[in-house]
Design a protein around this motif. Structure first.
Motif, PDB file in Angstrom:
ATOM      1  N   GLU A  71      -3.133  -6.718 -12.226  1.00 17.78           N
ATOM      2  CA  GLU A  71      -4.352  -7.234 -11.605  1.00 17.78           C
ATOM      3  C   GLU A  71      -4.612  -6.409 -10.344  1.00 17.78           C
ATOM      4  O   GLU A  71      -3.940  -6.564  -9.335  1.00 17.78           O
ATOM      5  CB  GLU A  71      -4.197  -8.720 -11.264  1.00 17.78           C
ATOM      6  N   ALA A  72      -5.580  -5.507 -10.442  1.00 12.33           N
ATOM      7  CA  ALA A  72      -5.883  -4.632  -9.311  1.00 12.33           C
ATOM      8  C   ALA A  72      -7.365  -4.268  -9.357  1.00 12.33           C
ATOM      9  O   ALA A  72      -7.826  -3.806 -10.401  1.00 12.33           O
ATOM     10  CB  ALA A  72      -5.021  -3.369  -9.367  1.00 12.33           C
ATOM     11  N   PRO A  73      -8.082  -4.474  -8.276  1.00  5.77           N
ATOM     12  CA  PRO A  73      -7.654  -5.075  -7.016  1.00  5.77           C
ATOM     13  C   PRO A  73      -7.142  -6.512  -7.218  1.00  5.77           C
ATOM     14  O   PRO A  73      -7.680  -7.245  -8.030  1.00  5.77           O
ATOM     15  CB  PRO A  73      -8.909  -5.072  -6.155  1.00  5.77           C
ATOM     16  N   ILE A  74      -6.126  -6.852  -6.454  1.00  9.39           N
ATOM     17  CA  ILE A  74      -5.452  -8.132  -6.643  1.00  9.39           C
ATOM     18  C   ILE A  74      -6.338  -9.299  -6.198  1.00  9.39           C
ATOM     19  O   ILE A  74      -7.166  -9.173  -5.297  1.00  9.39           O
ATOM     20  CB  ILE A  74      -4.122  -8.136  -5.854  1.00  9.39           C
ATOM     21  N   GLY A 116       0.383  -8.170  -9.887  1.00  7.90           N
ATOM     22  CA  GLY A 116      -0.801  -7.797  -9.114  1.00  7.90           C
ATOM     23  C   GLY A 116      -0.458  -6.762  -8.065  1.00  7.90           C
ATOM     24  O   GLY A 116       0.686  -6.670  -7.616  1.00  7.90           O
ATOM     25  N   ALA A 117      -1.460  -5.978  -7.668  1.00 12.64           N
ATOM     26  CA  ALA A 117      -1.229  -4.932  -6.674  1.00 12.64           C
ATOM     27  C   ALA A 117      -2.440  -4.805  -5.761  1.00 12.64           C
ATOM     28  O   ALA A 117      -3.589  -4.771  -6.216  1.00 12.64           O
ATOM     29  CB  ALA A 117      -0.939  -3.600  -7.355  1.00 12.64           C
ATOM     30  N   HIS A 153       0.824  -1.218   0.000  1.00 14.40           N
ATOM     31  CA  HIS A 153       0.000   0.000   0.000  1.00 14.40           C
ATOM     32  C   HIS A 153       0.855   1.264   0.000  1.00 14.40           C
ATOM     33  O   HIS A 153       0.323   2.369   0.104  1.00 14.40           O
ATOM     34  CB  HIS A 153      -0.926   0.058   1.220  1.00 14.40           C
ATOM     35  N   HIS A 170      -6.089   2.275  -7.044  1.00 19.39           N
ATOM     36  CA  HIS A 170      -5.460   1.894  -8.308  1.00 19.39           C
ATOM     37  C   HIS A 170      -5.528   3.026  -9.327  1.00 19.39           C
ATOM     38  O   HIS A 170      -4.610   3.189 -10.141  1.00 19.39           O
ATOM     39  CB  HIS A 170      -6.120   0.642  -8.877  1.00 19.39           C
ATOM     40  N   ARG A 215      -2.697   5.057  -8.730  1.00 14.02           N
ATOM     41  CA  ARG A 215      -1.515   4.311  -9.156  1.00 14.02           C
ATOM     42  C   ARG A 215      -1.331   4.416 -10.672  1.00 14.02           C
ATOM     43  O   ARG A 215      -0.216   4.614 -11.160  1.00 14.02           O
ATOM     44  CB  ARG A 215      -1.646   2.856  -8.728  1.00 14.02           C
ATOM     45  N   ASP A 222       5.898  -0.068  -3.583  1.00 11.72           N
ATOM     46  CA  ASP A 222       5.202  -0.861  -4.607  1.00 11.72           C
ATOM     47  C   ASP A 222       5.519  -0.418  -6.037  1.00 11.72           C
ATOM     48  O   ASP A 222       5.749  -1.260  -6.917  1.00 11.72           O
ATOM     49  CB  ASP A 222       3.689  -0.784  -4.404  1.00 11.72           C
ATOM     50  N   ARG A 232     -10.162   0.211  -6.074  1.00 17.19           N
ATOM     51  CA  ARG A 232     -10.176   0.810  -7.406  1.00 17.19           C
ATOM     52  C   ARG A 232      -9.749   2.274  -7.348  1.00 17.19           C
ATOM     53  O   ARG A 232      -9.088   2.777  -8.258  1.00 17.19           O
ATOM     54  CB  ARG A 232     -11.560   0.655  -8.033  1.00 17.19           C
TER      55      ARG A 232
END
Length: 238
Positions: free
Chosen positions: A197-200, A168-169, A147, A176, A179, A152, A173
């Motif tokens: 892949e987020a949400p992981i 994945g992270a 987080h 992300h 991000r 990350d 949403r």
């Protein structure tokens, strides 16, 4: 096995590239098919399925028998963040034969007591991935779980540039979306960022760290075996 076939397989093994030895049991002939060559091979569909399974075996095509010896690099899972989810995920991933390592510069979290028998690097990801950790490649999965963008983001950038098969992270949403903006400013393309892949994790309604770990591992296995994890989204806390 013929010496030239053995040499070719060893070259691919050293480069961490998948390959297959195709032996015609009718006449004893052999040929090495590299992963990049599979789509153009006469046995393309069969070879692709065998590669996805990672298992060698006997097949029959139009009355001829072939033995397919599958050589696939060991799959690595790099976890960014020595967090509770990582603690639960490490033994699960090891149980399905993934080679796991954990990177986290926060030495209060990255301790051998919390991660027994797991390669642990108390370093910043850009430092770890440039040195002690072997280079990322297409047979690596990377899960960013802290987080903290300072930790990350560099790992995600490295994973996407290396074309890791799974990236994945953790995060909602909304998290992300922020991000995506940061990674865009860092020079990554929309196509690269879309691979995250987020949400992981698969959407299984996971709540606890162990349940989230299950959802992440399932998504990684799906990506590894060609199941298309992007078809089922969700998972992970805000």
């Amino acid at each position: 096995m013929k010496l030239d076939s053995l040499h070719a397989l060893n070259v691919e093994r050293a480069a961490r590239r998948a390959a297959m030895l195709v032996t015609d049991l009718d006449d004893g002939s052999q040929r090495v098919v590299r992963e990049a060559e599979i789509p153009a091979d006469p046995l393309a569909d069969i070879l692709a399925r065998r590669l996805a399974s990672g298992k060698s075996g006997l097949v029959e095509v139009e009355g001829r028998q072939f033995f397919l010896t599958v050589q696939v690099p060991a799959v690595r899972l790099v976890l960014i963040g020595a967090v509770h989810i990582s603690q639960a995920l490490c033994p699960m991933a090891t149980a399905v034969d993934l080679s796991v390592s954990v990177i986290d510069p926060r030495t209060a979290f990255a301790t051998p007591e919390r991660f027994p028998e797991v390669p642990l690097l108390p370093l910043w990801p850009d430092e770890a991935l440039a040195g002690p950790v072997p280079p990322l490649d297409r047979y690596c999965a990377v899960a960013a779980l802290t987080h903290d963008p300072k930790i990350d983001d560099p790992a995600l950038i490295a994973a996407l540039k290396a074309e890791c098969f799974y990236v994945g992270a953790l995060g909602s949403r909304k998290t992300h979306a922020a991000r995506v903006e940061r990674l865009s400013q860092a020079g990554l393309s929309p196509e690269q960022i879309a691979r995250i892949e987020a949400p992981i994790g698969l959407d299984i309604g996971a709540v606890s760290p162990a349940e989230i770990a299950v959802s992440i591992l399932a998504q990684i296995v799906s990506a590894l075996r060609g199941g298309g994890p992007r078809a089922v989204k969700g998972g992970g806390p805000a």
